[in-house]
Structure formats: C-alpha cells, structure tokens
Design an enzyme around this catalytic site. Structure first.
Site, short mmCIF file in Angstrom:
data_model
loop_
_atom_site.label_atom_id
_atom_site.label_comp_id
_atom_site.label_asym_id
_atom_site.label_seq_id
_atom_site.Cartn_x
_atom_site.Cartn_y
_atom_site.Cartn_z
N ASP A 8 -39.24 80.46 -11.02
CA ASP A 8 -39.23 78.96 -11.31
C ASP A 8 -40.23 78.68 -11.58
OD1 ASP A 8 -40.28 79.15 -8.80
OD2 ASP A 8 -39.15 77.45 -7.74
N CYS A 65 -40.38 82.94 -6.89
CA CYS A 65 -40.10 81.90 -6.77
C CYS A 65 -41.45 81.11 -5.67
CB CYS A 65 -38.60 80.88 -6.54
SG CYS A 65 -39.09 81.15 -4.22
N GLY A 66 -41.54 80.01 -5.27
CA GLY A 66 -42.69 80.32 -4.15
C GLY A 66 -42.92 80.82 -3.03
N THR A 67 -41.28 81.11 -2.49
CA THR A 67 -41.17 81.54 -1.35
C THR A 67 -40.54 83.13 -1.16
OG1 THR A 67 -39.79 80.39 -0.56
CG2 THR A 67 -41.69 79.80 0.24
N GLY A 68 -39.88 82.69 -2.47
CA GLY A 68 -38.62 84.41 -2.23
C GLY A 68 -37.51 84.11 -1.92
N GLY A 70 -35.87 80.79 -1.83
CA GLY A 70 -34.70 79.87 -2.47
C GLY A 70 -33.97 80.88 -3.75
N HIS A 98 -31.24 102.12 1.62
CA HIS A 98 -30.03 101.93 3.56
C HIS A 98 -28.98 100.60 2.47
CE1 HIS A 98 -32.78 102.74 7.18
NE2 HIS A 98 -32.94 103.76 6.45
N ARG A 133 -23.40 106.85 6.28
CA ARG A 133 -23.65 105.44 6.83
C ARG A 133 -23.84 104.58 6.31
NH1 ARG A 133 -28.26 106.06 10.72
NH2 ARG A 133 -28.78 107.40 9.00
N HIS A 134 -24.71 104.20 5.14
CA HIS A 134 -24.62 103.48 4.53
C HIS A 134 -24.47 102.90 3.42
CE1 HIS A 134 -28.88 103.83 6.26
NE2 HIS A 134 -29.20 104.57 5.84
#
Ligand code: RB5
Length: 151
Positions: A8, A65-68, A70, A98, A133-134
């Site tokens: 964004d 985005c700004g924080t990641g 959203g 993982h 497991r993963h």
C-alpha cells in the site's frame, strides 16, 4: 522463481528495495503496485498477490504495508496462503522450514531497509524442511481451511 510483490502507500519505498534484492537473486518480479503516495487500501494489493500464489501463477509473494499486519491478515483469508509477518532473520528462516509460508509480510514503518532485504533473502533461499512433524502440521492448517470452505 516468480515472486509477486504488492504494497500500500505506506510501503512503496521498501517495495523498491525488496524488488532490487529479488532481482539480484535472479528471480522474476511481478509488481502489482501500488506505486503512488496517495492513500490506498492494503487488501486491494494483498488479493492480487495472493491469488497469483494460490493459483500457482507465482511461486511466492511478498507484501508490505506500514506494519505488515493488515497485509498478513488479508493474505491469510485466501485459501492456500500461509502468510508470515516477519521482522527478524530467525523467524524468516523458521517460517520457511516449519510453516512452508508462501507469502512474506513486512512493515516499512517497523524495520529498516537493510534488515528487510536480509529477511527477504533468507526467506526466499530457505526450503521447507519437509520433516514429518512439520508436514503434518501444515496439513492440519489446510484441513481447517477445507472445513470452513465446505460450509
Ligand atoms: C496505513 O496507514 C496503515 O494502516 C497500513 O499500511 C498498515 O499498517 C495496516 O495494517
């Protein structure tokens, strides 16, 4: 690999740094935008990236985005997408090994370009461990998705 990239308005500068690293590594970039400073809505850019990854048109996706936050919330609504919000190199490696994450989200307002480039490099370079497991746990994520898709 073909890497779909989207941002964004709050991630436009970091997107350029990430595109540079992807190309230096020899991968192909599909840039879905945005490329302007005007305010836009991050889900509008998460969706085309995730649709390309989910359909197999792109191998992986990177969202900024700004924080990641959203971007990662929106991305994880798309069936088949395992998006990891990562701001450190340990998690970048671990989420590939993982979780077999196929989309990486980062926040331009959270980390600097040098660390973000390092995270992208490690995330692109690290294979899924394929350990029993993963694999079983990733299968259980898909089972949750399938359960809600059937409703
Ligand atoms: C935009 O101001 C900001 O809300 C967006 O980039 C993102 O951080 C949302 O999670």
């Amino acid at each position: 690999m073909k890497i779909a990239v989207g941002t964004d308005h709050a991630g436009v500068r970091l997107k350029e740094d990430i595109i540079a690293v992807i190309q230096e590594m020899g991968h192909e970039v599909v840039d879905v935008g945005c490329s302007c400073a005007d305010s836009v809505d991050y889900p509008d850019y998460a969706l085309p990236v995730c649709e390309q990854v989910a359909s197999g048109e792109a191998d992986r996706g990177i969202l900024i985005c700004g924080t990641g936050i959203g971007m990662s919330i929106a991305a994880n609504k798309v069936p088949g997408i395992r998006c990891a919000l990562v701001h450190d190199v340990f998690s970048a490696k671990a989420t590939r090994e993982h979780n077999d994450s196929n989309v990486l989200a980062m926040g331009e307002r959270v980390i600097g370009p040098g660390l973000a480039q390092e995270i992208a490099k490690i995330w692109l370079d690290t294979p899924f461990s394929s350990g029993e497991r993963h694999t079983q746990r990733v299968g259980k994520i898909k089972a949750i998705e399938d359960r809600y898709l059937q409703r």
